[in-house]
Scaffold this motif. Structure first.
Motif, PDB file in Angstrom:
ATOM      1  N   SER A 186       0.819  -1.218   0.000  1.00 41.13           N
ATOM      2  CA  SER A 186       0.000   0.000   0.000  1.00 41.13           C
ATOM      3  C   SER A 186       0.847   1.260   0.000  1.00 41.13           C
ATOM      4  O   SER A 186       0.381   2.326  -0.406  1.00 41.13           O
ATOM      5  CB  SER A 186      -0.929   0.017   1.221  1.00 41.13           C
ATOM      6  OG  SER A 186      -1.805  -1.086   1.200  1.00 41.13           O
ATOM      7  N   GLY A 213      -2.475  -3.167   2.733  1.00 45.98           N
ATOM      8  CA  GLY A 213      -2.823  -2.257   3.817  1.00 45.98           C
ATOM      9  C   GLY A 213      -1.647  -1.641   4.533  1.00 45.98           C
ATOM     10  O   GLY A 213      -1.818  -0.902   5.520  1.00 45.98           O
ATOM     11  N   CYS A 214      -0.422  -1.902   4.060  1.00 45.83           N
ATOM     12  CA  CYS A 214       0.757  -1.338   4.717  1.00 45.83           C
ATOM     13  C   CYS A 214       1.923  -1.342   3.726  1.00 45.83           C
ATOM     14  O   CYS A 214       1.828  -1.892   2.634  1.00 45.83           O
ATOM     15  CB  CYS A 214       1.128  -2.137   5.972  1.00 45.83           C
ATOM     16  SG  CYS A 214       1.396  -3.897   5.667  1.00 45.83           S
ATOM     17  N   SER A 225      -4.025  -4.849   6.717  1.00 45.79           N
ATOM     18  CA  SER A 225      -5.350  -4.291   6.988  1.00 45.79           C
ATOM     19  C   SER A 225      -6.363  -5.408   7.238  1.00 45.79           C
ATOM     20  O   SER A 225      -6.158  -6.566   6.852  1.00 45.79           O
ATOM     21  CB  SER A 225      -5.819  -3.444   5.806  1.00 45.79           C
ATOM     22  OG  SER A 225      -6.016  -4.264   4.660  1.00 45.79           O
ATOM     23  N   ASP A 226      -7.478  -5.044   7.885  1.00 45.28           N
ATOM     24  CA  ASP A 226      -8.557  -6.005   8.103  1.00 45.28           C
ATOM     25  C   ASP A 226      -9.107  -6.501   6.771  1.00 45.28           C
ATOM     26  O   ASP A 226      -9.469  -7.681   6.643  1.00 45.28           O
ATOM     27  CB  ASP A 226      -9.681  -5.366   8.918  1.00 45.28           C
ATOM     28  CG  ASP A 226      -9.272  -5.082  10.357  1.00 45.28           C
ATOM     29  OD1 ASP A 226      -8.305  -5.719  10.828  1.00 45.28           O
ATOM     30  OD2 ASP A 226      -9.913  -4.222  10.990  1.00 45.28           O
ATOM     31  N   GLU A 227      -9.160  -5.595   5.783  1.00 44.83           N
ATOM     32  CA  GLU A 227      -9.678  -5.962   4.470  1.00 44.83           C
ATOM     33  C   GLU A 227      -8.792  -7.030   3.814  1.00 44.83           C
ATOM     34  O   GLU A 227      -9.296  -8.005   3.249  1.00 44.83           O
ATOM     35  CB  GLU A 227      -9.766  -4.735   3.559  1.00 44.83           C
ATOM     36  CG  GLU A 227     -10.818  -3.723   3.953  1.00 44.83           C
ATOM     37  CD  GLU A 227     -10.371  -2.810   5.106  1.00 44.83           C
ATOM     38  OE1 GLU A 227     -11.221  -2.054   5.612  1.00 44.83           O
ATOM     39  OE2 GLU A 227      -9.177  -2.867   5.486  1.00 44.83           O
TER      40      GLU A 227
END
Length: 286
Positions: A186, A213-214, A225-227
């Motif tokens: 990300s 997410g990172c 990320s949770d996603e």
């Protein structure tokens, strides 16, 4: 995977390179190196996670210098090197379009790694030599069985440049009629591929591109990320490119997964952990 004593000088080498790419301010670089020594003095222990330690070090450099993509030019160079060798690679595949050869080419792309090699290393020579080598570990039959028995796969990419060769393997995977999800970083970290680089390379032609997410060195389970965790958990079949993802994924329970690691062993710590020689190319199921 946990750190070894050899990770210490590697962290410092990466820190120097990242700082040199980020700023010309010698005083600032001195201050940052002092901070890195302080950080490593409390975190560099036998049970330390290698990925998280490296990620925090690069995060510190970015925040202190205000340069959030130090390897921007190196990522462009990586693509240029990969594209230079693409005709040679395609000629090899024209002669032998076996699944094993597609896997080998994707692993050769993993050599384009400025985390493992220095900026001054002759990466092109390593690529030339690798084109003449065979895979040392090759769980090809199991890999093909997974391609045939699953309806979807999660493909964790690694470096910019490398993704040019990943496209070839993705095209082969698509012949098995799987839904492909391609995971990228990300945020910029080293020369790893983010969404922009993946789209520029045309990876969206082969499947949906998602972000983890990172922006960590490889896979760090506590930072995704949770996603993306939901995506990861919903995939039984996973293809993991590169050493960073290997280091991070071997820290978590993978017993419910069919996960295959495709990498070139570019450092002694990884080589010892897997039980192979330096620069060996591997496809293995964990």
């Amino acid at each position: 995977m946990k750190i070894s004593y050899e990770c210490g000088p590697c962290f410092l080498r990466q820190a120097r390179e990242a700082m040199d790419l980020s700023t010309d301010d010698e005083q600032l670089k001195m201050e940052i190196m002092e901070d890195i020594f302080k950080y490593l003095s409390t975190r560099f222990k036998e049970d330390t996670n290698s990925n998280k330690t490296g990620s925090m070090m690069h995060k510190l450099i970015k925040e202190k210098t205000g340069c959030y993509d130090p390897y921007f030019k190196e990522k462009i160079e990586g693509n240029e090197i990969a594209l230079k060798y693409l005709p040679d690679v395609k000629r090899i595949l024209d002669k032998d379009d076996s699944l094993e050869n597609y896997v080998k080419i994707a692993i050769i792309g993993n050599i384009l790694d400025f985390g493992a090699f220095t900026l001054d290393d002759d990466i092109e020579s390593v690529i030339k030599d690798s084109l003449e080598k065979d895979l040392v570990i090759k769980d090809i039959e199991e890999f093909e069985n997974s391609l045939k028995s699953n309806d979807k796969v999660l493909y964790l990419v690694d470096n910019t440049g490398e993704i040019v060769f990943d496209k070839l393997l993705l095209s082969k995977i698509r012949e098995y009629d799987l839904d492909i999800t391609i995971a990228v970083k990300s945020e910029p970290i080293l020369n790893d591929a983010c969404m922009a680089e993946a789209l520029d390379a045309g990876l969206d032609e082969f499947g949906e591109i998602v972000e983890i997410g990172c922006g960590t060195v490889g896979y760090v389970d506590s930072e995704i990320s949770d996603e993306f965790r939901e995506i990861f958990n919903n995939h039984k079949f996973i293809i993991s490119k590169g050493m960073g993802n290997y280091e991070g994924l071997t820290e978590i329970d993978l017993s419910s997964k069919e996960i295959y690691f495709l990498l070139c062993a570019k450092c002694n710590t990884i080589s010892r952990d897997i039980g192979v020689n330096l620069h060996d190319m591997l496809l293995f199921k964990k």
